[in-house]
Motif scaffolding. Sequence first.
Motif, PDB file in Angstrom:
ATOM      1  N   ILE A   1      32.015  49.340  -5.341  1.00  0.00           N
ATOM      2  CA  ILE A   1      33.104  48.379  -5.267  1.00  0.00           C
ATOM      3  C   ILE A   1      34.427  49.131  -5.457  1.00  0.00           C
ATOM      4  O   ILE A   1      34.616  49.832  -6.444  1.00  0.00           O
ATOM      5  CB  ILE A   1      32.955  47.288  -6.350  1.00  0.00           C
ATOM      6  CG1 ILE A   1      31.679  46.485  -6.098  1.00  0.00           C
ATOM      7  CG2 ILE A   1      34.182  46.373  -6.353  1.00  0.00           C
ATOM      8  CD1 ILE A   1      31.447  45.410  -7.122  1.00  0.00           C
ATOM      9  N   GLU A   2      35.322  48.955  -4.501  1.00  0.00           N
ATOM     10  CA  GLU A   2      36.630  49.633  -4.581  1.00  0.00           C
ATOM     11  C   GLU A   2      37.658  48.731  -5.257  1.00  0.00           C
ATOM     12  O   GLU A   2      37.582  47.515  -5.166  1.00  0.00           O
ATOM     13  CB  GLU A   2      37.098  50.006  -3.172  1.00  0.00           C
ATOM     14  CG  GLU A   2      36.199  51.039  -2.513  1.00  0.00           C
ATOM     15  CD  GLU A   2      36.702  51.434  -1.138  1.00  0.00           C
ATOM     16  OE1 GLU A   2      37.606  50.734  -0.591  1.00  0.00           O
ATOM     17  OE2 GLU A   2      36.234  52.462  -0.600  1.00  0.00           O
TER      18      GLU A   2
ATOM     19  N   ALA B   1      30.105  37.875   0.322  1.00  0.00           N
ATOM     20  CA  ALA B   1      30.273  37.864  -1.130  1.00  0.00           C
ATOM     21  C   ALA B   1      31.563  38.561  -1.543  1.00  0.00           C
ATOM     22  O   ALA B   1      32.271  38.101  -2.444  1.00  0.00           O
ATOM     23  CB  ALA B   1      29.069  38.545  -1.793  1.00  0.00           C
ATOM     24  N   ALA B   2      31.891  39.668  -0.877  1.00  0.00           N
ATOM     25  CA  ALA B   2      33.117  40.408  -1.204  1.00  0.00           C
ATOM     26  C   ALA B   2      34.344  39.554  -0.910  1.00  0.00           C
ATOM     27  O   ALA B   2      35.310  39.535  -1.686  1.00  0.00           O
ATOM     28  CB  ALA B   2      33.164  41.709  -0.407  1.00  0.00           C
ATOM     29  N   LYS B   3      34.304  38.837   0.196  1.00  0.00           N
ATOM     30  CA  LYS B   3      35.433  37.981   0.563  1.00  0.00           C
ATOM     31  C   LYS B   3      35.596  36.831  -0.425  1.00  0.00           C
ATOM     32  O   LYS B   3      36.713  36.496  -0.840  1.00  0.00           O
ATOM     33  CB  LYS B   3      35.228  37.438   1.983  1.00  0.00           C
ATOM     34  CG  LYS B   3      36.375  36.606   2.481  1.00  0.00           C
ATOM     35  CD  LYS B   3      36.124  36.147   3.920  1.00  0.00           C
ATOM     36  CE  LYS B   3      37.291  35.306   4.437  1.00  0.00           C
ATOM     37  NZ  LYS B   3      37.052  34.854   5.845  1.00  0.00           N
ATOM     38  N   ALA B   4      34.466  36.241  -0.822  1.00  0.00           N
ATOM     39  CA  ALA B   4      34.522  35.100  -1.740  1.00  0.00           C
ATOM     40  C   ALA B   4      34.949  35.523  -3.141  1.00  0.00           C
ATOM     41  O   ALA B   4      35.686  34.800  -3.820  1.00  0.00           O
ATOM     42  CB  ALA B   4      33.158  34.411  -1.794  1.00  0.00           C
ATOM     43  N   ALA B   5      34.501  36.693  -3.594  1.00  0.00           N
ATOM     44  CA  ALA B   5      34.797  37.135  -4.958  1.00  0.00           C
ATOM     45  C   ALA B   5      36.080  37.951  -5.055  1.00  0.00           C
ATOM     46  O   ALA B   5      36.549  38.239  -6.151  1.00  0.00           O
ATOM     47  CB  ALA B   5      33.623  37.961  -5.501  1.00  0.00           C
ATOM     48  N   GLY B   6      36.631  38.369  -3.914  1.00  0.00           N
ATOM     49  CA  GLY B   6      37.894  39.090  -3.926  1.00  0.00           C
ATOM     50  C   GLY B   6      37.798  40.557  -4.268  1.00  0.00           C
ATOM     51  O   GLY B   6      38.665  41.091  -4.958  1.00  0.00           O
TER      52      GLY B   6
END
Length: 255
Positions: A254-255, A192-197
């Motif tokens: 989230i950073e 999810a982090a990769k897809a949402a950036g």
Amino acid sequence: MKLMKQVKMLVPYFIAVVFFFVGLYVYTRVAGPVALSVNSNVTNQSDIFTVSGEGKVEVKPEVAYVRVGMESNGSGVNQVQTEIDRVMERVIGSLEGLGIDREKEMETVSYSINPMFDWSSGRQRITGYSASTQLKVKVREIDRVNEVVDAAVESGANQVGGVSFDVEDREKIEEEARKEAVEQAKRKAEAAAKAAGFRLGRIVNYSEGSNGVTPQPMYDRAMAVGEAAPELSSAKIQPGVEEIEIVVSLSYQIE
């Protein structure tokens, strides 16, 4: 003259100011510096991302639990108590004959004697007593569950049911399911982090729940009290497979 009059009016105020500072000086010399406090409120706001994961492990049951019992009605307390004690002692003896330990693998989970009432005349009248008891039996050899049920009924038990299955080391199986659930949650979070950036920070919260689904065989040989035991075929109980499930929830900054 006017100036001198104004100066004389200011003298008391001047003296008061002098006394204030002199008093403050003396106080600080004796009690130390006057403490001054400053309140600072800082609010840190960070976004939280939560993801869940499931872990499931299928296992074959290793142990079974069977409840067998006796219920009897009669006119007196001693009568019904003697009856259930006599029958249950015979049941226990038959189970010992199958290799089940009386002390370690049999447990009396209920024992009661209650009056029976008749209200037909508009007044409470005791007509007799009802006694019942239940024994929880642990069967370590799964393939002998049917023998245990048959032996109990043949020995006079008129309440048989509540057959359930379990594993000996449930914690070990749950740990396997937990590991699988956490790994799944982490994979979902990274995807999810990769897809949402966005970048995942540290985990700030963890929670979990479990759901062990034990197969419950449809079986009950309970008979009406006083009813003669009918001709019954041998019990046919299948343990099936148990699914142990752990659901976890991970919360990331989230950073």
